[in-house]
Design a protein around this motif. Structure first.
Motif, mmCIF file in Angstrom:
data_model
loop_
_atom_site.group_PDB
_atom_site.id
_atom_site.type_symbol
_atom_site.label_atom_id
_atom_site.label_comp_id
_atom_site.label_asym_id
_atom_site.label_seq_id
_atom_site.Cartn_x
_atom_site.Cartn_y
_atom_site.Cartn_z
ATOM 1 N N PHE A 1 0.807 -1.226 0.000
ATOM 2 C CA PHE A 1 0.000 0.000 0.000
ATOM 3 C C PHE A 1 0.843 1.281 0.000
ATOM 4 C CE2 PHE A 1 -3.289 -2.681 2.328
ATOM 5 C CZ PHE A 1 -4.271 -2.583 1.357
ATOM 6 N N ASN A 2 2.053 1.196 0.551
ATOM 7 C CA ASN A 2 2.854 2.402 0.794
ATOM 8 C C ASN A 2 3.485 2.945 -0.471
ATOM 9 O OD1 ASN A 2 4.348 -0.266 1.465
ATOM 10 N ND2 ASN A 2 5.942 1.127 0.737
ATOM 11 N N ASP A 3 3.929 4.137 -0.389
ATOM 12 C CA ASP A 3 4.707 4.684 -1.504
ATOM 13 C C ASP A 3 6.196 4.480 -1.250
ATOM 14 O OD1 ASP A 3 5.096 6.579 0.515
ATOM 15 O OD2 ASP A 3 5.004 8.293 -0.835
ATOM 16 N N ILE A 4 6.944 4.564 -2.315
ATOM 17 C CA ILE A 4 8.398 4.421 -2.255
ATOM 18 C C ILE A 4 8.972 5.477 -3.190
ATOM 19 C CG2 ILE A 4 10.354 2.914 -2.854
ATOM 20 C CD1 ILE A 4 8.470 0.541 -2.211
ATOM 21 N N ASP A 5 9.850 6.294 -2.679
ATOM 22 C CA ASP A 5 10.378 7.394 -3.492
ATOM 23 C C ASP A 5 9.244 8.230 -4.081
ATOM 24 O OD1 ASP A 5 13.010 6.787 -3.091
ATOM 25 O OD2 ASP A 5 13.238 5.651 -4.951
ATOM 26 N N GLY A 6 8.177 8.376 -3.331
ATOM 27 C CA GLY A 6 7.082 9.226 -3.779
ATOM 28 C C GLY A 6 6.114 8.569 -4.755
ATOM 29 N N VAL A 7 6.345 7.309 -5.093
ATOM 30 C CA VAL A 7 5.419 6.629 -6.002
ATOM 31 C C VAL A 7 4.848 5.401 -5.291
ATOM 32 C CG1 VAL A 7 5.144 5.497 -8.244
ATOM 33 C CG2 VAL A 7 6.814 7.347 -7.971
ATOM 34 N N PRO A 8 3.519 5.317 -5.171
ATOM 35 C CA PRO A 8 2.945 4.132 -4.522
ATOM 36 C C PRO A 8 3.482 2.859 -5.171
ATOM 37 C CG PRO A 8 1.229 5.762 -4.927
ATOM 38 C CD PRO A 8 2.478 6.280 -5.589
ATOM 39 N N ALA A 9 3.741 1.849 -4.357
ATOM 40 C CA ALA A 9 4.309 0.596 -4.887
ATOM 41 C C ALA A 9 3.471 0.076 -6.043
ATOM 42 C CB ALA A 9 4.385 -0.443 -3.772
ATOM 43 N N THR A 10 2.159 0.284 -5.973
ATOM 44 C CA THR A 10 1.245 -0.237 -6.987
ATOM 45 C C THR A 10 1.471 0.410 -8.359
ATOM 46 O OG1 THR A 10 -0.307 -0.503 -5.166
ATOM 47 C CG2 THR A 10 -1.242 -0.676 -7.362
ATOM 48 N N MET B 1 -4.843 4.941 -4.896
ATOM 49 C CA MET B 1 -3.857 5.897 -5.428
ATOM 50 C C MET B 1 -4.512 7.218 -5.813
ATOM 51 S SD MET B 1 -0.972 3.660 -7.363
ATOM 52 C CE MET B 1 -1.972 2.858 -8.594
ATOM 53 N N ILE B 2 -5.844 7.196 -5.942
ATOM 54 C CA ILE B 2 -6.549 8.479 -6.137
ATOM 55 C C ILE B 2 -6.368 9.307 -4.863
ATOM 56 C CG2 ILE B 2 -8.784 9.551 -6.634
ATOM 57 C CD1 ILE B 2 -9.682 6.783 -7.769
ATOM 58 N N VAL B 3 -6.505 8.633 -3.720
ATOM 59 C CA VAL B 3 -6.346 9.337 -2.441
ATOM 60 C C VAL B 3 -4.885 9.733 -2.214
ATOM 61 C CG1 VAL B 3 -6.955 9.282 0.002
ATOM 62 C CG2 VAL B 3 -8.196 7.824 -1.607
ATOM 63 N N HIS B 4 -3.992 8.905 -2.699
ATOM 64 C CA HIS B 4 -2.567 9.292 -2.626
ATOM 65 C C HIS B 4 -2.331 10.576 -3.428
ATOM 66 C CE1 HIS B 4 -0.177 6.030 -0.716
ATOM 67 N NE2 HIS B 4 -1.097 5.203 -1.147
ATOM 68 N N GLY B 5 -3.259 10.850 -4.335
ATOM 69 C CA GLY B 5 -3.161 12.101 -5.077
ATOM 70 C C GLY B 5 -2.301 12.008 -6.321
ATOM 71 N N ILE B 6 -2.373 10.860 -7.013
ATOM 72 C CA ILE B 6 -1.579 10.814 -8.258
ATOM 73 C C ILE B 6 -2.463 10.617 -9.496
ATOM 74 C CG2 ILE B 6 0.534 10.057 -7.087
ATOM 75 C CD1 ILE B 6 0.031 7.273 -8.491
ATOM 76 N N GLY B 7 -3.752 10.863 -9.363
ATOM 77 C CA GLY B 7 -4.584 10.810 -10.560
ATOM 78 C C GLY B 7 -5.980 10.278 -10.291
ATOM 79 N N ASP B 8 -6.827 10.325 -11.323
ATOM 80 C CA ASP B 8 -8.174 9.746 -11.184
ATOM 81 C C ASP B 8 -8.090 8.248 -11.472
ATOM 82 O OD1 ASP B 8 -7.825 9.559 -13.892
ATOM 83 O OD2 ASP B 8 -9.357 11.039 -14.406
ATOM 84 N N LEU B 9 -9.239 7.563 -11.430
ATOM 85 C CA LEU B 9 -9.200 6.102 -11.553
ATOM 86 C C LEU B 9 -8.572 5.656 -12.876
ATOM 87 C CD1 LEU B 9 -9.877 3.433 -10.135
ATOM 88 C CD2 LEU B 9 -12.082 3.445 -11.310
ATOM 89 N N GLN B 10 -8.881 6.377 -13.922
ATOM 90 C CA GLN B 10 -8.309 5.983 -15.216
ATOM 91 C C GLN B 10 -6.782 6.134 -15.197
ATOM 92 O OE1 GLN B 10 -9.773 8.050 -18.702
ATOM 93 N NE2 GLN B 10 -8.238 7.079 -20.009
ATOM 94 N N GLU B 11 -6.328 7.237 -14.653
ATOM 95 C CA GLU B 11 -4.885 7.494 -14.641
ATOM 96 C C GLU B 11 -4.142 6.513 -13.720
ATOM 97 O OE1 GLU B 11 -2.690 8.858 -16.224
ATOM 98 O OE2 GLU B 11 -1.019 9.403 -14.903
ATOM 99 N N SER C 1 -5.083 3.585 -12.833
ATOM 100 C CA SER C 1 -5.167 2.230 -13.404
ATOM 101 C C SER C 1 -4.134 2.091 -14.524
ATOM 102 C CB SER C 1 -6.560 1.962 -13.960
ATOM 103 O OG SER C 1 -7.513 2.123 -12.947
ATOM 104 N N ARG C 2 -4.059 3.101 -15.335
ATOM 105 C CA ARG C 2 -3.061 3.092 -16.412
ATOM 106 C C ARG C 2 -1.660 2.963 -15.834
ATOM 107 N NH1 ARG C 2 0.721 5.851 -18.379
ATOM 108 N NH2 ARG C 2 0.478 7.593 -16.930
ATOM 109 N N ARG C 3 -1.405 3.744 -14.814
ATOM 110 C CA ARG C 3 -0.060 3.702 -14.216
ATOM 111 C C ARG C 3 0.238 2.338 -13.595
ATOM 112 N NH1 ARG C 3 1.907 9.160 -11.209
ATOM 113 N NH2 ARG C 3 3.665 7.762 -10.851
ATOM 114 N N ALA C 4 -0.768 1.752 -12.972
ATOM 115 C CA ALA C 4 -0.547 0.445 -12.339
ATOM 116 C C ALA C 4 -0.202 -0.609 -13.387
ATOM 117 C CB ALA C 4 -1.794 0.030 -11.561
ATOM 118 N N LEU C 5 -1.001 -0.665 -14.440
ATOM 119 C CA LEU C 5 -0.753 -1.677 -15.477
ATOM 120 C C LEU C 5 0.608 -1.431 -16.132
ATOM 121 C CD1 LEU C 5 -2.185 -4.100 -16.846
ATOM 122 C CD2 LEU C 5 -2.867 -2.527 -18.659
ATOM 123 N N ASP C 6 0.875 -0.197 -16.393
ATOM 124 C CA ASP C 6 2.132 0.161 -17.028
ATOM 125 C C ASP C 6 3.332 -0.181 -16.137
ATOM 126 O OD1 ASP C 6 3.564 1.468 -19.189
ATOM 127 O OD2 ASP C 6 4.043 2.996 -17.673
#
Ligand code: BGC
Length: 766
Positions: free
Chosen positions: A254-263, A293-303, A305-310
Motif C-alpha cells: 500500500f505504501n509509496d516508495i520514493d514518492g510513487v505508490p508501490a502499486t 492511489m486516487i487518495v494518494h493524489g496521483i490521478g483519477d481512476l483511469q490514470e 489504473s493506467r499507471r498500475a498496469l504500465d
C-alpha cells in the motif's frame, strides 16, 4: 462450448506437464491459442479480482459476482469459504462463461487454515525451518482440498517498529532469518520443486512488495522513505529469496516508495522484481490498491489504473480500475494492448501451472476436505509447533527454587482477561479458524494436567476503556467485557490467588490488538492488567506471567518484578494445550525472539544490526556527553534479538576458526562447543553473527549469517560448525552491486545477538 472442448482436449494431452510445473513452449502454445479467442474485455476480465463471501479483510465488497463471472469479467475471487460455494462459482466460470476459463480462488491462509499455527512472528521464534515448512504444507493441504488454490502468504516484510500491528504477520527484524523463512513457506505452500501437484499444494503470494514494514511511525499504510542501499541490504532479501524459491505471485504494498505508490512503481515492479530478480509470475495489487492511489493524489481512476498496469501490475484486487478504465486508455492511445496481453498471459500461466485447465475442480475435493481439514494429525502438528514458538523470557529463582516448570499437582489459579477466551487464542489473520472451538487456556491446562485443581478469576478487563476494547476485539474475537468494576474484579482474583499454590497470570494483548490497522503508540501491557499483576505479586504467591502478544511489548517493569515470564504470542488453534505442555514441563521451551523488545517507545527503532555512529556509546555504558545516547533511558533493549531461555542451561566454548585467512575463493569454518550443563534435555538455537570491520560503506555492528537448532541431552556437548563463504560476507555497496570486500571480519557465535564468543579472520583479495 466447442472452444472449450478443444481447449480441454489439448490440456488432456499434457497431463505430465501439469504435474511438473509445465513446459514453457507447450504452455505458451496453449495460452496463445486461448488468447487468440479472447476479446479485449475478456482479457481485462482475467485481470479482475473482486471480493465476495463472508470473510472480511477490507472495506469494499463486490456484488453480482455470479453474473459477472458469466460475462467473463472475473479472473479470480477471494474471501469465499467452503468447498461447495467455491465449486458453485468455479462451475459458473467453467460451464457458463464463453471461454470457460477457471478462476483463481484466493484466501489469506496466513498461519494455517482451520488448523491454525502460531502467528508468523511467533512461528519465526521457533527458528525451525522444517516446522515452518510443515505448517505451510498443512495449511495448503487443508485449504487446497477446500477449494482454495491461492494463498496471500507469505508476508515477508522486515519490521523494526513494534508499534506497527502487522509485525505479528511477519518473521521479525532480520533479513537473513526472514529470507530463510520466506523460502520455507514457499516450499510448504507450493511443494518441493514448486510442483503444485495434486490439490495439496497451492500458489503462494509474496507480500507486501515492498518495504511495507517501514511505514513511518509504525502507522499502517503510511509513507515509506528509505535509501536504496538500505532497501537492498535490509528489506529486499526476504522478497528476493521468496521469488528465487519460485513463488508464483507477488502482492504490491500500500505504501509509496520514493514518492510513487508501490502499486504504480515501475522501478520496483519492473526494474527490480522482473528484470533484476527474474520474477516470471504475476503481480496482484493489495485490497483496493489501485483506487487508493486516487487518495494518494496521483490521478483519477483511469490514470492510476493506467499507471498500475504500465508499472507491472497484472491483477487488480477489488478496485475494478483495470476492468473499468483500461479500454478507454487504450482507445485514447495512453496504453497499448500489449500491456493487457502481457498481464492476461501471466494470469493464465498461473492457472495453467496450477493445473486448472486440466481439471478446473482440482481444488474442490470434499472427500479430501473431510479427511484433512482440522484433522487430529494436523492439530497434533499445530500443538507441537506452537510449543516450539514460545519464548521463555525469564525464569529466576523464587524463594529458592524456579517456578517453572510447574508440577502437576496442587492448586493453580489461572487469572486474567486472556485466561478463559476461545476466540482470542488463534491470533490475528486466522480467517478460516474455528474460533469458538479453540480451547481456552484454562481448558488446555486442565487437559494437560488433569490432577491439578484449577481455579479461575477474570481479574480485569482488557483495558479500562470500552471504546479501545471494542476496537481491539473485532472480527468475532470478543473478550466479553465484564461489567463489574476494576476493583471488584481484582478483589475476586486476589481471593482466588490466595487460595492457590501458584498463580498463572494470562495477560497482554487481545488477538486484534495486533494485525492490520492495529498500530499502538503505547506498547505496554494495558494499565488495568498491570495493576492486577502488581496485586497478584503482592500476595507473595509464585506468579507466572503468560504473555499474549502480537508484537514486542515494553516489559521493563515486568522483567524487574516477575520471576517467571513465558511469551506465548498467539499460538493458533491448539495454543492452550501447547502452553500447558510447556508450563508443566512436558516440552522444554526453545523459542528465541526474532524482534528486539525495547524499553520504551522512544527507543524505536531498536534492532540489533544497527550501525555505529562516530560517537557510539560502548555497550553496557549509559550516558556520556557528546555520545549517541538518550538522557532518560540507555540504549539497551529489555530483551535482545535472538534471546530466549530454556529449562536447562547451555554454555558456549570459544569460537575457533579453521584459518585466520580466507582466500577469495575459499571458506573458513567456525566452530563452537555447546554444552547442556543443566539437568534436562533441551533444544538450543546456536547463532552465527559476522561483522565486516572496515567497508567502503558503513556496515552493521553484526549481522546474523547462520543458525542451527540443536538438541542436547542433559550433560551432552556438541561441536557446531558453520562454513563461512565469501557470499556470506557480501553486501550491496553504493553502486547497489553485491560484493564482498577483502579485509577483517569478526565472528561471534552465541545464544543471542548480545552474547557469544568472538574470533576474527581476514578475507584475502582476488
Ligand atoms: C491486506 C493483505 C491481504 C488482503 C486481502 C489487505 O488489506 O493488506 O495482506 O492479503 O487485504 O485480504
Amino acid at each position: 462450448m466447442k472452444n472449450r472442448h478443444i481447449k480441454w482436449g489439448l490440456a488432456a494431452l499434457l497431463p505430465l506437464l501439469f504435474s511438473c510445473g509445465g513446459s514453457r513452449s507447450e504452455m505458451d502454445r496453449f495460452i496463445d491459442e486461448l488468447m487468440g479467442k479472447m476479446t479485449l474485455e475478456e482479457k481485462l476480465g482475467q485481470l479482475n479480482l473482486p471480493v465476495t463471501g463472508t470473510i472480511v479483510t477490507g472495506q469494499a465488497q463486490s456484488s453480482d459476482v455470479a453474473e459477472r463471472i458469466r460475462k467473463g469479467e472475473v479472473g479470480g475471487l477471494f474471501n469465499l469459504k467452503g468447498v461447495d460455494q467455491i465449486l458453485e462459482v468455479q462451475k459458473i466460470a467453467v460451464e457458463e462463461s464463453r471461454l470457460g476459463i477457471p478462476l483463481l480462488v484466493g484466501m489469506d491462509v496466513i498461519h494455517g487454515y482451520e488448523t491454525v499455527f502460531p502467528i508468523p512472528l511467533g512461528l519465526s521464534c521457533s527458528w525451525d525451518m522444517a516446522a515452518v515448512e510443515e505448517s505451510a504444507a498443512i495449511a495448503a493441504r487443508e485449504a487446497g482440498a477446500d477449494g482454495i488454490n491461492w494463498t496471500f502468504s507469505p508476508m515477508v516484510d522486515i519490521a523494526r517498529d513494534p508499534r506497527w500491528g502487522r509485525v505479528s504477520e511477519g518473521a521479525g527484524e532480520d533479513p537473513y532469518l526472514g529470507a530463510e523463512i520466506a523460502k520455507a513457506m514457499v516450499r510448504g505452500y507450493q511443494g518441493p520443486d514448486n510442483s503444485l501437484s495434486g490439490n495439496d499444494h497451492i500458489l503462494a503470494c509474496v507480500k507486501h512488495f515492498a518495504l511495507y514494514g517501514a511505514a513511518e511511525g509504525g502507522l499502517d499504510y503510511n509513507t515509506v522513505d528509505m535509501s536504496r542501499i538500505r532497501m537492498y541490504n535490509d528489506y529486499f532479501p526476504p522478497y528476493k529469496a521468496a521469488v528465487e524459491a519460485g513463488a508464483g505471485s507477488v502482492m504490491a504494498s500500500f505504501n509509496d516508495i520514493d514518492g510513487v505508490p508501490a502499486t504504480a512503481n515501475k522501478w520496483l515492479l519492473d526494474d527490480v522484481l522482473r528484470q533484476e530478480w527474474g520474477f516470471n509470475g504475476f503481480v496482484v495489487t493489495d485490497y483496493t490498491g489501485i483506487s487508493e492511489m486516487i487518495v494518494h493524489g496521483i490521478g483519477d481512476l483511469q490514470e492510476v489504473s493506467r499507471r498500475a498496469l504500465d508499472a507491472g501490475i497484472d491483477m487488480d484486487m477489488v478496485s475494478e480500475g483495470l476492468l473499468g478504465t483500461v479500454k478507454k486508455s487504450i482507445d485514447e492511445g495512453k496504453l497499448s494492448v500489449k500491456a493487457v496481453d502481457q498481464a492476461c498471459r501471466r494470469i493464465l500461466e498461473a492457472k495453467y501451472k496450477l493445473g486448472l485447465f486440466d481439471n478446473p475442480y482440482k481444488y474442490c475435493d470434499p472427500e479430501a476436505a473431510a479427511k484433512f481439514v482440522y484433522c487430529p494429525e494436523h492439530r497434533a502438528a499445530a500443538r507441537r509447533i506452537a510449543s516450539e514458538s514460545f519464548v521463555l523470557l525469564k525464569n529466576e529463582p523464587f524463594r529458592g527454587g524456579k517456578i517453572l516448570p510447574l508440577s502437576k499437582k496442587g492448586t493453580v489459579a489461572v487469572i486474567g482477561p486472556l485466561a478463559n477466551t476461545h476466540t482470542n487464542m488463534p491470533g490475528t489473520w486466522s480467517v478460516a479458524a474455528r474460533l469458538e472451538e479453540a480451547p481456552t487456556l484454562l481448558e488446555g491446562l486442565q487437559e494437560v494436567a488433569p490432577d491439578v485443581r484449577f481455579t479461575y478469576a477474570r481479574g480485569s478487563n482488557l483495558t479500562e476503556d470500552p471504546a479501545y476494547e471494542q476496537r481491539a476485539t473485532m472480527f468475532g474475537r470478543d473478550l466479553h467485557r465484564d461489567p463489574r468494576s476494576a476493583q471488584a474484579l481484582r478483589e475476586e482474583a486476589l481471593r482466588v490467588a490466595r487460595g492457590a499454590d501458584v498463580v498463572i497470570a494470562a495477560l497482554g494483548e487481545a488477538s486484534e490488538m495486533s494485525g492490520e490497522s492495529s498500530s499502538r503508540s503505547d506498547i505496554s501491557i494495558p494499565a488495568v492488567q498491570r495493576e492486577l499483576l502488581e496485586a497478584l505479586l503482592a500476595t507473595g504467591k509464585p506468579v507466572v506471567l503468560v504473555l499474549f502478544n502480537g508484537r514486542p511489548l515494553t516489559l521493563g517493569w515486568e522483567q524487574e518484578h516477575v520471576s517467571a515470564i513465558l511469551d506465548v504470542w498467539f499460538g493458533g488453534s491448539e495454543a492452550a494445550l501447547a502452553i500447558g505442555d510447556v508450563l508443566f514441563g512436558d516440552v522444554n521451551p526453545s523459542g528465541k525472539l526474532t524482534m528486539t523488545f525495547p524499553k520504551n517507545v522512544g527507543q524505536i527503532p531498536l534492532y540489533y544490526a544497527r550501525k555505529t555512529t562516530g560517537r557510539t556509546l560502548p555497550e553496557g555504558h549509559w550516558f556520556e556527553k557528546f555520545r549517541t545516547n538518550y538522557l532518560d533511558v540507555d540504549n539497551d533493549p529489555v530483551y535482545p534479538f535472538g534471546y530466549g531461555l530454556s529449562y536447562t542451561d547451555f554454555t558456549y566454548g570459544e569460537t575457533t576458526l579453521s584459518a585466520a585467512e580466507m582466500p577469495w575463493d575459499g571458506s573458513v569454518e567456525a566452530t563452537v562447543r555447546v554444552t547442556n550443563t543443566g539437568d534436562r534435555d533441551g533444544k538450543e538455537t546456536v547463532q552465527l553473527y559476522i561483522r565486516d570491520v572496515v567497508g567502503s560503506v558503513t556496515r552493521p555492528v553484526k549481522e546474523l549469517k547462520g543458525f542451527r537448532k540443536i538438541f542436547l541431552k542433559a550433560g551432552e556437548s556438541q561441536d557446531v560448525t558453520f562454513t563461512i563463504t565469501r557470499d556470506m560476507l557480501a553486501f550491496y555497496g553504493s553502486d547497489l552491486q553485491k560484493a564482498a570486500e577483502p579485509g577483517a571480519f569478526e565472528v561471534v557465535i552465541g545464544p543471542d545477538s548480545r552474547r557469544g564468543t568472538k574470533a576474527g579472520f581476514e578475507l584475502l583479495g582476488r
